[in-house]
Design a protein around this motif. Structure first.
Motif, PDB file in Angstrom:
ATOM      1  N   VAL A  68       0.862  -1.193   0.000  1.00 36.39           N
ATOM      2  CA  VAL A  68       0.000   0.000   0.000  1.00 36.39           C
ATOM      3  C   VAL A  68       0.894   1.237   0.000  1.00 36.39           C
ATOM      4  CG1 VAL A  68      -1.661   1.346   1.364  1.00 36.39           C
ATOM      5  CG2 VAL A  68      -1.965  -1.128   1.105  1.00 36.39           C
ATOM      6  N   ILE A  69       0.666   2.125  -0.963  1.00 39.84           N
ATOM      7  CA  ILE A  69       1.440   3.382  -1.035  1.00 39.84           C
ATOM      8  C   ILE A  69       0.539   4.534  -0.623  1.00 39.84           C
ATOM      9  CG2 ILE A  69       2.814   4.920  -2.486  1.00 39.84           C
ATOM     10  CD1 ILE A  69       3.435   2.599  -4.316  1.00 39.84           C
ATOM     11  N   GLY A  70       0.969   5.282   0.391  1.00 42.95           N
ATOM     12  CA  GLY A  70       0.154   6.352   0.971  1.00 42.95           C
ATOM     13  C   GLY A  70      -0.514   5.790   2.208  1.00 42.95           C
ATOM     14  N   CYS A  71      -0.181   6.359   3.367  1.00 45.36           N
ATOM     15  CA  CYS A  71      -0.748   5.859   4.638  1.00 45.36           C
ATOM     16  C   CYS A  71      -1.455   7.000   5.356  1.00 45.36           C
ATOM     17  CB  CYS A  71       0.363   5.284   5.515  1.00 45.36           C
ATOM     18  SG  CYS A  71       1.220   3.906   4.737  1.00 45.36           S
ATOM     19  N   GLY A  72      -2.161   7.832   4.596  1.00 44.85           N
ATOM     20  CA  GLY A  72      -2.843   8.987   5.167  1.00 44.85           C
ATOM     21  C   GLY A  72      -4.247   8.662   5.628  1.00 44.85           C
ATOM     22  N   PHE A  73      -5.130   9.649   5.506  1.00 46.88           N
ATOM     23  CA  PHE A  73      -6.500   9.549   6.013  1.00 46.88           C
ATOM     24  C   PHE A  73      -7.261   8.343   5.446  1.00 46.88           C
ATOM     25  CE2 PHE A  73     -10.864  10.962   4.680  1.00 46.88           C
ATOM     26  CZ  PHE A  73     -11.491  10.637   5.866  1.00 46.88           C
ATOM     27  N   ASP A 112       5.038   5.447   2.722  1.00 44.71           N
ATOM     28  CA  ASP A 112       4.579   6.843   2.708  1.00 44.71           C
ATOM     29  C   ASP A 112       5.827   7.713   2.751  1.00 44.71           C
ATOM     30  OD1 ASP A 112       1.599   8.322   3.716  1.00 44.71           O
ATOM     31  OD2 ASP A 112       3.450   9.511   3.569  1.00 44.71           O
ATOM     32  N   ILE A 113       5.838   8.779   1.976  1.00 42.29           N
ATOM     33  CA  ILE A 113       7.017   9.663   2.018  1.00 42.29           C
ATOM     34  C   ILE A 113       7.144  10.325   3.388  1.00 42.29           C
ATOM     35  CG2 ILE A 113       7.487  10.220  -0.427  1.00 42.29           C
ATOM     36  CD1 ILE A 113       5.693  12.713   0.024  1.00 42.29           C
ATOM     37  N   ASP A 114       6.058  10.362   4.128  1.00 40.11           N
ATOM     38  CA  ASP A 114       6.111  10.810   5.523  1.00 40.11           C
ATOM     39  C   ASP A 114       6.465   9.562   6.340  1.00 40.11           C
ATOM     40  OD1 ASP A 114       5.428  11.323   8.197  1.00 40.11           O
ATOM     41  OD2 ASP A 114       3.875  12.763   7.638  1.00 40.11           O
ATOM     42  N   GLY A 166       7.064   8.920   9.337  1.00 37.11           N
ATOM     43  CA  GLY A 166       6.316   8.697  10.576  1.00 37.11           C
ATOM     44  C   GLY A 166       5.018   7.960  10.294  1.00 37.11           C
ATOM     45  N   LYS A 167       4.307   8.375   9.222  1.00 39.28           N
ATOM     46  CA  LYS A 167       3.035   7.723   8.884  1.00 39.28           C
ATOM     47  C   LYS A 167       3.291   6.292   8.397  1.00 39.28           C
ATOM     48  CE  LYS A 167       0.319  11.716   7.344  1.00 39.28           C
ATOM     49  NZ  LYS A 167      -0.352  12.291   6.170  1.00 39.28           N
ATOM     50  N   ALA A 168       4.359   6.114   7.614  1.00 41.26           N
ATOM     51  CA  ALA A 168       4.677   4.767   7.108  1.00 41.26           C
ATOM     52  C   ALA A 168       4.986   3.845   8.282  1.00 41.26           C
ATOM     53  CB  ALA A 168       5.860   4.834   6.144  1.00 41.26           C
ATOM     54  N   THR A 172     -11.073  16.376   7.960  1.00 35.73           N
ATOM     55  CA  THR A 172     -10.219  15.226   7.638  1.00 35.73           C
ATOM     56  C   THR A 172      -9.457  15.432   6.321  1.00 35.73           C
ATOM     57  OG1 THR A 172     -12.210  14.212   6.720  1.00 35.73           O
ATOM     58  CG2 THR A 172     -11.481  13.432   8.899  1.00 35.73           C
ATOM     59  N   GLN A 173      -9.994  16.335   5.471  1.00 30.13           N
ATOM     60  CA  GLN A 173      -9.320  16.570   4.190  1.00 30.13           C
ATOM     61  C   GLN A 173      -9.101  18.083   3.991  1.00 30.13           C
ATOM     62  OE1 GLN A 173     -12.371  13.731   2.677  1.00 30.13           O
ATOM     63  NE2 GLN A 173     -10.825  13.322   1.121  1.00 30.13           N
ATOM     64  N   PRO A 174      -8.182  18.662   4.799  1.00 30.97           N
ATOM     65  CA  PRO A 174      -7.982  20.121   4.747  1.00 30.97           C
ATOM     66  C   PRO A 174      -7.494  20.603   3.376  1.00 30.97           C
ATOM     67  CG  PRO A 174      -6.343  19.049   6.161  1.00 30.97           C
ATOM     68  CD  PRO A 174      -7.334  18.007   5.810  1.00 30.97           C
TER      69      PRO A 174
HETATM   70  N1  LIG Z   1     -13.042   6.721  -2.275  1.00 25.58           N
HETATM   71  C1  LIG Z   1     -13.331   7.545  -1.323  1.00 25.58           C
HETATM   72  O1  LIG Z   1     -14.431   7.504  -0.864  1.00 25.58           O
HETATM   73  C2  LIG Z   1     -12.274   8.480  -0.842  1.00 25.58           C
HETATM   74  C3  LIG Z   1     -12.400   9.210   0.351  1.00 25.58           C
HETATM   75  C4  LIG Z   1     -11.336  10.020   0.754  1.00 25.58           C
HETATM   76  C5  LIG Z   1     -10.192  10.127  -0.038  1.00 25.58           C
HETATM   77  N2  LIG Z   1     -10.137   9.416  -1.203  1.00 25.58           N
HETATM   78  C6  LIG Z   1      -8.961   9.503  -2.097  1.00 25.58           C
HETATM   79  O2  LIG Z   1      -7.836   8.910  -1.467  1.00 25.58           O
HETATM   80  C7  LIG Z   1      -6.639   9.549  -1.892  1.00 25.58           C
HETATM   81  C8  LIG Z   1      -5.848   9.970  -0.656  1.00 25.58           C
HETATM   82  O3  LIG Z   1      -6.617  10.926   0.062  1.00 25.58           O
HETATM   83  P1  LIG Z   1      -6.360  11.198   1.625  1.00 25.58           P
HETATM   84  O4  LIG Z   1      -7.449  12.071   2.090  1.00 25.58           O
HETATM   85  O5  LIG Z   1      -6.074   9.915   2.327  1.00 25.58           O
HETATM   86  O6  LIG Z   1      -5.008  12.067   1.531  1.00 25.58           O
HETATM   87  P2  LIG Z   1      -3.879  12.245   2.660  1.00 25.58           P
HETATM   88  O7  LIG Z   1      -3.157  13.511   2.302  1.00 25.58           O
HETATM   89  O8  LIG Z   1      -4.448  12.106   4.027  1.00 25.58           O
HETATM   90  O9  LIG Z   1      -2.915  10.986   2.416  1.00 25.58           O
HETATM   91  C9  LIG Z   1      -2.054  10.885   1.313  1.00 25.58           C
HETATM   92  C10 LIG Z   1      -0.743  10.304   1.805  1.00 25.58           C
HETATM   93  O10 LIG Z   1       0.087  10.041   0.670  1.00 25.58           O
HETATM   94  C11 LIG Z   1       1.434  10.314   1.054  1.00 25.58           C
HETATM   95  N3  LIG Z   1       2.240  10.492  -0.177  1.00 25.58           N
HETATM   96  C12 LIG Z   1       2.254  11.540  -1.024  1.00 25.58           C
HETATM   97  N4  LIG Z   1       3.108  11.310  -2.044  1.00 25.58           N
HETATM   98  C13 LIG Z   1       3.632  10.077  -1.842  1.00 25.58           C
HETATM   99  C14 LIG Z   1       4.557   9.268  -2.552  1.00 25.58           C
HETATM  100  N5  LIG Z   1       5.139   9.710  -3.687  1.00 25.58           N
HETATM  101  N6  LIG Z   1       4.880   8.053  -2.062  1.00 25.58           N
HETATM  102  C15 LIG Z   1       4.324   7.607  -0.906  1.00 25.58           C
HETATM  103  N7  LIG Z   1       3.431   8.335  -0.191  1.00 25.58           N
HETATM  104  C16 LIG Z   1       3.088   9.545  -0.646  1.00 25.58           C
HETATM  105  C17 LIG Z   1       1.326  11.563   1.918  1.00 25.58           C
HETATM  106  O11 LIG Z   1       2.472  11.741   2.733  1.00 25.58           O
HETATM  107  C18 LIG Z   1       0.045  11.263   2.705  1.00 25.58           C
HETATM  108  O12 LIG Z   1       0.314  10.627   3.937  1.00 25.58           O
HETATM  109  C19 LIG Z   1      -7.088  10.719  -2.776  1.00 25.58           C
HETATM  110  O13 LIG Z   1      -6.954  10.339  -4.135  1.00 25.58           O
HETATM  111  C20 LIG Z   1      -8.543  10.939  -2.414  1.00 25.58           C
HETATM  112  O14 LIG Z   1      -9.330  11.449  -3.488  1.00 25.58           O
HETATM  113  C21 LIG Z   1     -11.145   8.605  -1.590  1.00 25.58           C
END
Ligand SMILES: NC(=O)c1ccc[n+]([C@@H]2O[C@H](COP(=O)([O-])OP(=O)(O)OC[C@H]3O[C@@H](n4cnc5c(N)ncnc54)[C@H](O)[C@@H]3O)[C@@H](O)[C@H]2O)c1
Length: 358
Positions: free
Chosen positions: A10-15, A39-41, A43-45, A165-167
């Protein structure tokens, strides 16, 4: 595809990724193996790695070089999707990417072309059509109870504080249609089929946001059906249906009406019935988000099943281009004050221009 467990990074460990991580963990019994997180962050990874008991990385290229992955699930924001998809595709790793697919139509097409050229399985995590209530509606349509659907209203209207949650929403150049309207447009295709033309009016009702927070769209489907597709983050309603999608569909033999509270009323040949179509609560889901979280879980389950069987996902990259084309067409329709014919992949530029000029 591998015959053992499907190893997923899984790439991206945000919201929103938290839902994907829980879904893959719960799908272990079905053959998913969450293998690594990135995650590039850092701490989150690390936090996600610790919580789910897997190695964590701060660089996707290093994760690919260090782990044997069958599939990758990209849950970063759209501006990073193309580069991350191309990285995975170049390594022959099956790729799932969150909506919106990418920042532009050209980026989306480039990703689909790269995947098809490399023979790599590609899906977009477009999850609203996988929500339990939406599956129930599709089941009723398929049963023939309402006859041929010829009109619909599909609406996401809320005043829930999505900015908490999505500022990043405050600064998006394209907001309501690209973020949630995209799901409504996908549902319009799911229920009524492909779209011939679309018109759209947008509003910016919250002065703190840069882009539109409200959109009202009118779609003419190729079947002749018409749908009204709406989304807003600025409704003041009681009850506030967040995050429920409200749906009304009329056919020549009856209708389906889903109102707040997840009750579906079906009228068929003059006789009305009502059923509860609520989503179940899982150990990791909570009210009111569980409706959306369940959609993410069922979507992951569908992707896993398709990967195991080696078949395209319902929301393959190629399929999702049609939804994305509606998003672009809606923005153009709002800007040009006229109905727009959505782009089609594979159409040459001259044909596309002449179709759009009609
Ligand atoms: N399907 C749904 O119902 C739904 C709901 C919310 C968000 N989303 C989608 O999910 C995606 C993420 O949204 P979010 O709100 O979680 O954002 P977020 O900003 O909370 O999380 C994104 C994460 O990706 C990391 N990141 C950025 N570039 C990276 C890279 N090159 N390699 C690894 N990690 C990287 C960031 O550090 C961050 O932690 C968006 O595309 C959003 O549209 C979908």
């Amino acid at each position: 595809m591998a015959t053992g467990a499907i190893r997923i990074g899984v790439i991206g460990c945000g919201f929103y990724a938290q839902n994907h991580l829980h879904a893959w963990k719960e799908l272990a019994a079905e053959g998913a193996q969450l293998a690594a997180v990135c995650d590039i962050d850092a701490g989150k990874a690390e936090a996600a790695g610790r919580a789910f008991g897997v190695p964590s990385y701060a660089d996707a290229a290093i994760m690919f070089a260090s782990e044997r992955l069958d599939a990758v699930d990209i849950v970063t924001r759209h501006d990073t999707h193309r580069a991350l998809c191309e990285l995975a595709i170049a390594r022959g790793v099956a790729t799932i990417v969150q909506k919106p697919f990418a920042p532009s139509w050209d980026d989306c097409v480039a990703i689909v072309e790269a995947a098809e050229k490399a023979g790599v399985w590609l899906a977009v995590h477009e999850n609203f059509r996988f929500q339990t209530p939406m599956r129930h509606i599709r089941r009723v349509i398929d049963s023939g109870a309402i006859g041929t659907p010829n009109w619909a209203r599909i609406a996401f209207r809320t005043g829930f504080d999505v900015y908490r949650t999505q500022p990043y929403f405050y600064d998006e150049e394209r907001l309501a249609i690209a973020d949630v309207g995209i799901h409504m447009l996908d549902l319009a295709r799911y229920f009524l089929g492909e779209v011939e033309r679309i018109s759209c009016e947008t509003q910016r009702r919250n002065p703190k946001v840069k882009a539109e927070d409200t959109a009202t769209m009118l779609l003419r489907h190729t079947s002749g059906a018409v749908s009204v597709v709406e989304c807003t983050y600025e409704a003041r309603r009681d009850p506030d249906p967040f995050p429920q999608t409200l749906v009304e569909i009329e056919g020549d033999k009856g209708s389906i009406v889903v109102r707040p509270g997840l009750r579906m009323r079906v009228t068929s040949h003059g006789k009305a019935t009502e059923e509860d179509i609520g989503s179940p609560l899982r150990s990791w889901t909570s009210q009111p988000w569980h409706v959306a979280q369940e959609g993410a879980f069922v979507a992951c389950s569908h992707f896993l099943d398709c990967l195991k069987r080696g078949v395209p996902a319902e929301t393959s990259g190629r399929d999702n281009l049609r939804t994305y084309a509606l998003v672009d067409a809606a923005y153009r329709a709002a800007a040009e004050h006229r109905a727009i014919v959505p782009a089609q992949w594979g159409e040459n530029v001259a044909a596309s221009k002449s179709r759009r000029a009609q």
